[in-house]
Design an enzyme around this catalytic site. Sequence first.
Site, PDB file in Angstrom:
ATOM      1  CB  THR A  18      19.037 -23.083  -8.865  1.00 37.65           C
ATOM      2  OG1 THR A  18      19.784 -22.269  -7.972  1.00 37.65           O
ATOM      3  CG2 THR A  18      17.628 -23.230  -8.354  1.00 37.65           C
ATOM      4  CB  VAL A  19      17.898 -24.832 -13.494  1.00 35.60           C
ATOM      5  CG1 VAL A  19      17.031 -25.599 -14.485  1.00 35.60           C
ATOM      6  CG2 VAL A  19      17.232 -23.516 -13.119  1.00 35.60           C
ATOM      7  CB  ALA A  38      11.539 -40.444 -23.731  1.00 32.78           C
ATOM      8  CB  ALA A  48      30.816 -28.695 -18.085  1.00 39.78           C
ATOM      9  CD  GLU A 134       7.311 -25.216 -22.236  1.00 43.79           C
ATOM     10  OE1 GLU A 134       6.843 -25.731 -23.244  1.00 43.79           O
ATOM     11  OE2 GLU A 134       6.897 -24.119 -21.788  1.00 43.79           O
ATOM     12  CB  VAL A 137       8.528 -18.309 -21.266  1.00 48.18           C
ATOM     13  CG1 VAL A 137       7.369 -17.362 -20.946  1.00 48.18           C
ATOM     14  CG2 VAL A 137       9.427 -17.704 -22.345  1.00 48.18           C
ATOM     15  N   GLY A 139       8.967 -20.745 -16.153  1.00 50.42           N
ATOM     16  CA  GLY A 139       9.489 -21.939 -15.472  1.00 50.42           C
ATOM     17  C   GLY A 139       8.759 -23.226 -15.815  1.00 50.42           C
ATOM     18  CG  ASP A 206      13.472 -12.804 -15.722  1.00 47.23           C
ATOM     19  OD1 ASP A 206      14.271 -13.570 -16.291  1.00 47.23           O
ATOM     20  OD2 ASP A 206      12.395 -13.185 -15.228  1.00 47.23           O
ATOM     21  CE  LYS A 210      11.276 -15.506 -17.009  1.00 48.63           C
ATOM     22  NZ  LYS A 210      10.981 -15.369 -15.576  1.00 48.63           N
TER      23      LYS A 210
HETATM   24  P1  NDP Z   1      22.943 -21.025 -10.994  1.00 45.52           P
HETATM   25  O1  NDP Z   1      23.817 -19.847 -10.838  1.00 45.52           O
HETATM   26  O2  NDP Z   1      22.323 -21.631  -9.786  1.00 45.52           O
HETATM   27  O3  NDP Z   1      23.741 -22.165 -11.764  1.00 45.52           O
HETATM   28  C1  NDP Z   1      24.657 -21.914 -12.802  1.00 45.52           C
HETATM   29  C2  NDP Z   1      25.766 -22.933 -12.709  1.00 45.52           C
HETATM   30  O4  NDP Z   1      26.615 -22.800 -13.837  1.00 45.52           O
HETATM   31  C3  NDP Z   1      26.624 -22.749 -11.456  1.00 45.52           C
HETATM   32  O5  NDP Z   1      26.817 -23.991 -10.822  1.00 45.52           O
HETATM   33  C4  NDP Z   1      27.927 -22.191 -12.033  1.00 45.52           C
HETATM   34  O6  NDP Z   1      29.055 -22.572 -11.299  1.00 45.52           O
HETATM   35  C5  NDP Z   1      27.948 -22.861 -13.392  1.00 45.52           C
HETATM   36  N1  NDP Z   1      28.811 -22.192 -14.349  1.00 45.52           N
HETATM   37  C6  NDP Z   1      29.065 -20.871 -14.480  1.00 45.52           C
HETATM   38  N2  NDP Z   1      29.903 -20.655 -15.513  1.00 45.52           N
HETATM   39  C7  NDP Z   1      30.199 -21.858 -16.029  1.00 45.52           C
HETATM   40  C8  NDP Z   1      31.026 -22.312 -17.103  1.00 45.52           C
HETATM   41  N3  NDP Z   1      31.713 -21.462 -17.839  1.00 45.52           N
HETATM   42  N4  NDP Z   1      31.111 -23.624 -17.332  1.00 45.52           N
HETATM   43  C9  NDP Z   1      30.422 -24.509 -16.584  1.00 45.52           C
HETATM   44  N5  NDP Z   1      29.623 -24.154 -15.559  1.00 45.52           N
HETATM   45  C10 NDP Z   1      29.510 -22.844 -15.292  1.00 45.52           C
HETATM   46  O7  NDP Z   1      21.819 -20.614 -12.041  1.00 45.52           O
HETATM   47  P2  NDP Z   1      20.352 -21.229 -12.204  1.00 45.52           P
HETATM   48  O8  NDP Z   1      20.417 -22.698 -12.170  1.00 45.52           O
HETATM   49  O9  NDP Z   1      19.426 -20.528 -11.289  1.00 45.52           O
HETATM   50  O10 NDP Z   1      19.980 -20.705 -13.657  1.00 45.52           O
HETATM   51  C11 NDP Z   1      20.454 -21.345 -14.834  1.00 45.52           C
HETATM   52  C12 NDP Z   1      19.692 -20.785 -16.020  1.00 45.52           C
HETATM   53  O11 NDP Z   1      18.314 -21.096 -15.865  1.00 45.52           O
HETATM   54  C13 NDP Z   1      19.747 -19.264 -16.172  1.00 45.52           C
HETATM   55  O12 NDP Z   1      19.750 -18.955 -17.551  1.00 45.52           O
HETATM   56  C14 NDP Z   1      18.466 -18.795 -15.534  1.00 45.52           C
HETATM   57  O13 NDP Z   1      18.024 -17.558 -16.030  1.00 45.52           O
HETATM   58  C15 NDP Z   1      17.540 -19.913 -15.958  1.00 45.52           C
HETATM   59  N6  NDP Z   1      16.357 -20.088 -15.125  1.00 45.52           N
HETATM   60  C16 NDP Z   1      16.483 -20.180 -13.764  1.00 45.52           C
HETATM   61  C17 NDP Z   1      15.381 -20.406 -12.991  1.00 45.52           C
HETATM   62  C18 NDP Z   1      15.476 -20.543 -11.513  1.00 45.52           C
HETATM   63  O14 NDP Z   1      14.427 -20.731 -10.875  1.00 45.52           O
HETATM   64  N7  NDP Z   1      16.647 -20.479 -10.915  1.00 45.52           N
HETATM   65  C19 NDP Z   1      14.042 -20.543 -13.593  1.00 45.52           C
HETATM   66  C20 NDP Z   1      14.027 -20.452 -15.040  1.00 45.52           C
HETATM   67  C21 NDP Z   1      15.148 -20.214 -15.758  1.00 45.52           C
HETATM   68  P3  NDP Z   1      29.522 -21.625 -10.051  1.00 45.52           P
HETATM   69  O15 NDP Z   1      28.370 -21.579  -9.116  1.00 45.52           O
HETATM   70  O16 NDP Z   1      30.687 -22.352  -9.507  1.00 45.52           O
HETATM   71  O17 NDP Z   1      29.833 -20.298 -10.670  1.00 45.52           O
HETATM   72  N1  HSE Z   2      14.324 -14.828 -11.872  1.00 45.92           N
HETATM   73  C1  HSE Z   2      13.248 -15.488 -12.512  1.00 45.92           C
HETATM   74  C2  HSE Z   2      11.965 -15.204 -11.724  1.00 45.92           C
HETATM   75  C3  HSE Z   2      13.504 -16.967 -12.578  1.00 45.92           C
HETATM   76  O1  HSE Z   2      12.031 -14.664 -10.622  1.00 45.92           O
HETATM   77  O2  HSE Z   2      10.901 -15.489 -12.248  1.00 45.92           O
HETATM   78  C4  HSE Z   2      12.568 -17.674 -13.502  1.00 45.92           C
HETATM   79  O3  HSE Z   2      12.758 -17.305 -14.813  1.00 45.92           O
END
Ligand code: NDP
Ligand code: HSE
Length: 445
Positions: A18-19, A38, A48, A134, A137, A139, A206, A210
Amino acid sequence: MKPATLKPIQVGLLGIGTVGSGVFNVLQRNHGEIMRRAGRGIEISMVADLDTARAKTMVGQDVQVVADARAVIANPDIDIVVELIGGYGIARQLVLEAIEAGKHVVTANKALLAVHGTEIFAAASRKGVMVAFEAAVAGGIPIIKSLREGLSANRIEWIAGIINGTTNFILSEMRDKGLDFDVVLEEAQRLGYAEADPTFDIEGVDAAHKVSLMSAMAFGVPVQFDKAYIEGITQLGAQDIKYAEQLGYRIKLLGITKKTAKGIELRVHPSLVPAKRLIANVEGAMNAVMVHGDAVGTTLYYGKGAGSEPTASAVIADLVDIARLHTADAAQRVPHLAFQPDSMSDTPVLPMGDVVTSYYLRLKVADEAGVLAKVTGILAALDISIDAVLQREADEVGGEGSTQTDLIILTHDCVEAKMNEALAQMQALPTVLAPITRIRKEELA
Ligand code: NDP
Ligand code: HSE
């Protein structure tokens, strides 16, 4: 030097979910504008992800895609590693290895930093690299930059925030549309707001990750997630949301940290907030953080706390910071936790029993003479002052002919240990017919 004369800084992305996909898309779309800020290009040259086929369709031919995150860290051309995998397991190892390899790190992983931040920041300081977070906490809201830089003149007194979008979305939908908890949680998961393990959202973990980070930055103390008091929203009943509304309050899951004469409060729990406060009107997955400083007064930061591009906005802001600062002397950079590492304080985190706040109490009681007097008598004996009482008609609560009713009491401030004692005594009354609901109340004046 003109932007075009510097070679683009090279970024390796670990995880393109997602992110990660948001980071890739926003960097592509706003490349020119970001470069003008920048001073040089910011280029994702390696990604990866476990699902390399999906990753390749996202990033195209020009970006190298690998399954092994360590290949990114080992690449000498990569300047910044962006960790967007999540969790405390492999993410911790990869972040420490990237630091050891002399890479700057950007992460959105609040769980990792709340639990292992001390180790990670110390490793980064030793190596003279930056760890920027950043997005960890609230988003897209630039709250870390505000705490670390914008508010650095202040003695910060308290912070209170809606810092979990999933739970705010659930509470809003339950209140507005009368939807069931589970239905709304599924929707939050579908929209990408929820954590991989959604119990982290609904049980308040969560938000505690934060607020522990904000507490450290506000008061110059270590990150102390292990000392946070945590209560989620799973025990909240629809009737409490309704009664709160009738009394002029909304229920929000708040992350609160406060400096008092005795120590630091660090807590997450559902709270009644006066409906007239701006923060009470923060709905859906939106986040808002109030910060009170002695000089500036109360400030409020509002925006999207989750989702692909809002979170990417914060990740890319960190990339821009690093692109601007990475050649500067490490000692001159903004400290990771706002205060210089040799100037940290050991002010203790207060046990919950020592916290002072006011309360909403809901008692299911037998509808008979003297019940109210007994309950209020217990509160009076413990010197707990009552602010308001609401008693519903028994018929209205339990249907025609009902012999039970709801008694709702709002109290003034008292210390939590005293309230616990009052609750134990009230619960023991034969006329109190069900477990008492206690929700803390924050005036946020
Ligand atoms: P996702 O699960 O959508 O994405 C994580 C990705 O990492 C997946 O594509 C997954 O692959 C991949 N992955 C897992 N293990 C490995 C590995 N060993 N090597 C390489 N890639 C790997 O998570 P999000 O993007 O939602 O979240 C990412 C981070 O951001 C988390 O720490 C979350 O707490 C934080 N965050 C998320 C927010 C949100 O709105 N979603 C907001 C703020 C923070 P696969 O799917 O194939 O397992
Ligand atoms: N799971 C978190 C939320 C994502 O719902 O706020 C953002 O950190």
